[in-house]
Design a protein around this motif. Structure first.
Motif, short mmCIF file in Angstrom:
data_model
loop_
_atom_site.label_atom_id
_atom_site.label_comp_id
_atom_site.label_asym_id
_atom_site.label_seq_id
_atom_site.Cartn_x
_atom_site.Cartn_y
_atom_site.Cartn_z
N TRP A 1 -10.09 18.66 -12.53
CA TRP A 1 -9.15 17.68 -12.00
C TRP A 1 -8.81 16.69 -13.10
O TRP A 1 -9.70 16.10 -13.72
CB TRP A 1 -9.74 16.94 -10.80
CG TRP A 1 -9.99 17.81 -9.60
CD1 TRP A 1 -10.73 18.94 -9.54
CD2 TRP A 1 -9.49 17.58 -8.29
NE1 TRP A 1 -10.73 19.46 -8.27
CE2 TRP A 1 -9.97 18.63 -7.47
CE3 TRP A 1 -8.69 16.60 -7.70
CZ2 TRP A 1 -9.69 18.73 -6.12
CZ3 TRP A 1 -8.41 16.69 -6.36
CH2 TRP A 1 -8.89 17.74 -5.58
N THR A 2 -7.55 16.44 -13.32
CA THR A 2 -7.14 15.52 -14.38
C THR A 2 -7.04 14.08 -13.90
O THR A 2 -6.99 13.16 -14.72
CB THR A 2 -5.78 15.96 -14.96
OG1 THR A 2 -4.81 15.99 -13.91
CG2 THR A 2 -5.89 17.34 -15.61
N CYS A 3 -6.99 13.87 -12.58
CA CYS A 3 -6.92 12.51 -12.06
C CYS A 3 -7.46 12.49 -10.63
O CYS A 3 -7.53 13.53 -9.97
CB CYS A 3 -5.49 11.97 -12.09
SG CYS A 3 -4.33 12.88 -11.06
N ALA A 4 -7.84 11.29 -10.21
CA ALA A 4 -8.33 11.12 -8.84
C ALA A 4 -7.14 11.10 -7.88
O ALA A 4 -6.16 10.40 -8.12
CB ALA A 4 -9.12 9.83 -8.72
N PRO A 5 -7.20 11.89 -6.77
CA PRO A 5 -6.08 11.89 -5.83
C PRO A 5 -5.98 10.58 -5.07
O PRO A 5 -6.99 10.02 -4.64
CB PRO A 5 -6.40 13.05 -4.89
CG PRO A 5 -7.89 13.18 -4.95
CD PRO A 5 -8.29 12.78 -6.34
N VAL A 6 -4.77 10.09 -4.91
CA VAL A 6 -4.49 8.89 -4.12
C VAL A 6 -3.34 9.22 -3.17
O VAL A 6 -2.20 9.42 -3.61
CB VAL A 6 -4.11 7.68 -4.99
CG1 VAL A 6 -3.86 6.45 -4.12
CG2 VAL A 6 -5.20 7.40 -6.02
N VAL A 7 -3.66 9.32 -1.88
CA VAL A 7 -2.65 9.64 -0.87
C VAL A 7 -2.19 8.35 -0.22
O VAL A 7 -3.02 7.55 0.25
CB VAL A 7 -3.21 10.61 0.19
CG1 VAL A 7 -2.17 10.88 1.27
CG2 VAL A 7 -3.65 11.92 -0.47
N GLY A 8 -0.89 8.13 -0.19
CA GLY A 8 -0.35 6.92 0.41
C GLY A 8 0.68 7.22 1.46
O GLY A 8 1.31 8.30 1.47
N VAL A 9 0.86 6.29 2.38
CA VAL A 9 1.91 6.38 3.40
C VAL A 9 2.69 5.07 3.35
O VAL A 9 2.11 3.98 3.43
CB VAL A 9 1.33 6.60 4.81
CG1 VAL A 9 2.46 6.65 5.84
CG2 VAL A 9 0.50 7.87 4.87
N VAL A 10 4.00 5.19 3.20
CA VAL A 10 4.88 4.02 3.22
C VAL A 10 5.12 3.63 4.67
O VAL A 10 5.67 4.42 5.44
CB VAL A 10 6.20 4.31 2.51
CG1 VAL A 10 7.11 3.07 2.55
CG2 VAL A 10 5.96 4.74 1.07
N VAL A 11 4.71 2.43 5.05
CA VAL A 11 4.80 1.99 6.43
C VAL A 11 5.74 0.79 6.52
O VAL A 11 5.38 -0.32 6.10
CB VAL A 11 3.42 1.61 7.00
CG1 VAL A 11 3.55 1.22 8.48
CG2 VAL A 11 2.44 2.77 6.84
N PRO A 12 6.95 0.98 7.03
CA PRO A 12 7.84 -0.16 7.26
C PRO A 12 7.24 -1.10 8.30
O PRO A 12 6.27 -0.76 9.00
CB PRO A 12 9.13 0.49 7.77
CG PRO A 12 9.04 1.92 7.36
CD PRO A 12 7.58 2.25 7.39
N GLY A 13 7.79 -2.27 8.45
CA GLY A 13 7.33 -3.19 9.47
C GLY A 13 7.48 -2.60 10.86
O GLY A 13 8.42 -1.83 11.12
#
Length: 479
Positions: free
Chosen positions: A9-21
């Motif tokens: 693995w070349t980088c640590a996985p970071v999963v994000g979710v864009v949450v509007p107001g």
């Protein structure tokens, strides 16, 4: 501390979710995806539209109908695997044209009980296809098993009142014992326990189904007519009766009498105040996660029946209940039924009327397990004592209990099945949630190291390997 090293693995996985107001376009689809990722055991970082560019993402979920500011923020990212989810809109139009972006066009706002489970499965495939940089999750079932099996039933009526549920508890327990199945549970209206404690022997876990089971023999009032104090009394009296006669509490498990969800908010206030761990009153086809446990929302998302609080959750802990909803698997013979595969309802006229062949009911149970295996999900079956224990007493014909026994023995012996009691499911899921919340990933040259403090016994990781096949691959967590 449990550590797992993943090479290549070349980088640590970071999963994000864009949450509007909340209330803004895209909020419901973002909330849904957060619920799915949580159920799948994927650690997630929530970001607002204005903060998207402040973090390095490897995979990002973006609601398509969010405003164009989200698209502008995403344009500033160096690289991320992106899922554009839900109804199209300004963000979807702008981001969807980028190379490598995966479109998932189903929106939670358009789902109904006939489509939710398939939509959830398609969402998981879309996520795994998109996460080319890799993803890490805590697997959903103990010991790396493909599916979990949970079987329970209800006792509403005493001996002498049709269908005489209490009379059949001992025969139902005997059916499970003969099959080698040790997880059977009974949601018992405790007025029955007070009236005939000898009908509730050891061999099953007993859970709270209220004391008088409002809207039945013991109490003619519907549950929704009870105020908060009366609901609380129903639960407390039930637990006290269990302790007095059975020598054990109700395991902090509850099921609504007759699945009467009309007073859901008031009921949930009582459950939360008393510290219950779980409610189990809806079908997997209704649940926001397509059949996996979740934390119900404190309030409905909208006026739509599909958005009721019991069928939805919330991105913020303050907006959802601390206890779980444990869905009952959908009924393959009645996909419109909102309370799962219940032995009294399935096969059209209902097994309780016993006009169907016992083998037909056995086929229904088997199909639920087979589908759960295909989905790597939960097979949660509701088999009432008069159906699990039928055929054990004089005059009972035909022998449904023997069909249940054959199926239980076959299902419980599968190598891919984790057998859990209803309370065991709740305890496992809550412990797993804590493990996910503590999980950290750090990059070291050509590898990543995953730290899972205080992982529950039997926990394992699954990974979506970077640039590999879009599937989960199990990785044991060392003791």
């Amino acid at each position: 501390m449990s550590d797992v090293r993943l090479d290549g693995w070349t980088c640590a996985p970071v999963v994000g979710v864009v949450v509007p107001g909340e209330g803004r376009p895209g909020w419901t689809d973002a909330a849904w995806w957060l619920a799915l990722l949580e159920a799948w055991g994927v650690p997630v970082v929530v970001t607002s539209p204005r903060d998207v560019a402040a973090t390095r993402w490897t995979t990002l979920i973006v609601p398509g109908c969010a405003d164009v500011s989200v698209a502008d923020a995403v344009d500033g990212l160096d690289r991320a695997d992106i899922v554009v989810c839900g109804s199209d809109g300004p963000a979807g139009e702008a981001i969807g044209a980028r190379a490598g972006v995966v479109r998932y066009e189903r929106s939670v706002d358009a789902l109904d009980p006939w489509t939710t489970e398939d939509a959830v499965d398609a969402a998981e495939r879309a996520f795994l296809t998109t996460a080319r940089s890799g993803a890490i999750a805590v697997w959903r079932w103990p010991d790396g098993k493909d599916l979990a099996l949970v079987v329970d039933g209800d006792v509403d009526h005493p001996t002498g009142v049709d269908p005489e549920c209490a009379r059949y508890v001992a025969p139902a327990i005997e059916t499970a014992r003969r099959a080698g199945y040790r997880g059977y549970g009974v949601f018992a209206a405790a007025a029955n326990v007070d009236a005939e404690p000898s009908s509730f022997p050891a061999g099953a876990e007993y859970y709270n189904h209220s004391y008088t089971h409002p809207y039945s023999h013991w109490n003619a009032r519907p549950w929704e007519d009870l105020d908060e104090a009366e609901m609380r009394e129903e639960l407390v009296r039930s637990d006290e009766a269990f302790r007095r006669h059975l020598g054990a509490d109700d395991h902090r498990m509850f099921r609504l009498p007759h699945f009467q969800l009309e007073a859901c908010d008031r009921t949930y206030d009582v459950l939360e105040g008393l510290g219950y761990l779980a409610d189990s009153s809806i079908g997997g086809n209704v649940s926001v996660t397509g059949g996996l446990p979740d934390h119900p929302a404190r309030r409905a998302w909208s006026e739509r029946p599909e958005d009721a609080a019991y069928a939805r959750t919330h991105p913020d802990a303050a907006g959802r209940r601390p206890f779980l909803q444990l869905p009952i698997s959908s009924d393959p013979t009645a996909p419109e039924f909102r309370h799962g595969c219940c032995s009294y309802n399935t096969l059209g006229e209902g097994v309780r009327s016993r006009t169907a062949e016992p083998g037909a009911y056995e086929d229904v149970l088997q199909s639920v397990v087979d589908r759960a295996a295909d989905r790597r999900g939960l097979a949660h079956l509701f088999i009432d004592p008069p159906d699990a224990g039928y055929g054990r007493l004089n005059g009972d014909r035909p022998d449904y209990a023997f069909a249940v026994e054959r199926w239980l023995a076959r299902a419980a012996s599968r190598d891919d099945v984790a057998v859990l009691s209803t309370a065991g499911l709740a305890r496992w899921w809550l412990a797993r949630e804590r493990a996910v919340s503590r999980l950290t990933v750090s990059a070291r040259d050509d590898r990543v190291e995953v730290h899972v403090p205080e992982a529950p016994a039997g926990a394992s990781l699954v990974v979506r390997q970077p640039d590999g096949d879009p599937v989960w691959r199990p990785i044991p967590i060392p003791e």
